[in-house]
Design a protein around this motif. Sequence first.
Motif: not given
Length: 86
Positions: A20, A25, A37, A39
């Motif tokens: 990441a 991601s 999620r 990121v």
Amino acid sequence: MKTVSLREAEADFSRLVEEAARGESFVIAEDGRPLVRVVPAETEAPRTRRIGGLVGQITVPDDFDTMFQDEIIRMFEGEYKGKPEP
């Protein structure tokens, strides 16, 4: 964007965080349902300031730097006869 199971994320967390950080991601899911999620932090847009955003809405008097000058001097010299303190 790849999806990894919660178990896989727990087992390989360090590797996933490194990926990441490089810009890859991913989504962590449980029972096929997306939970979060992940990121990289650098992808957040920096907040910008808008210079001159209040032009025309605020006015500053020409004598701003000397406003109440005599009153302030009297206060410092102990000669002020304004409102009594409570």
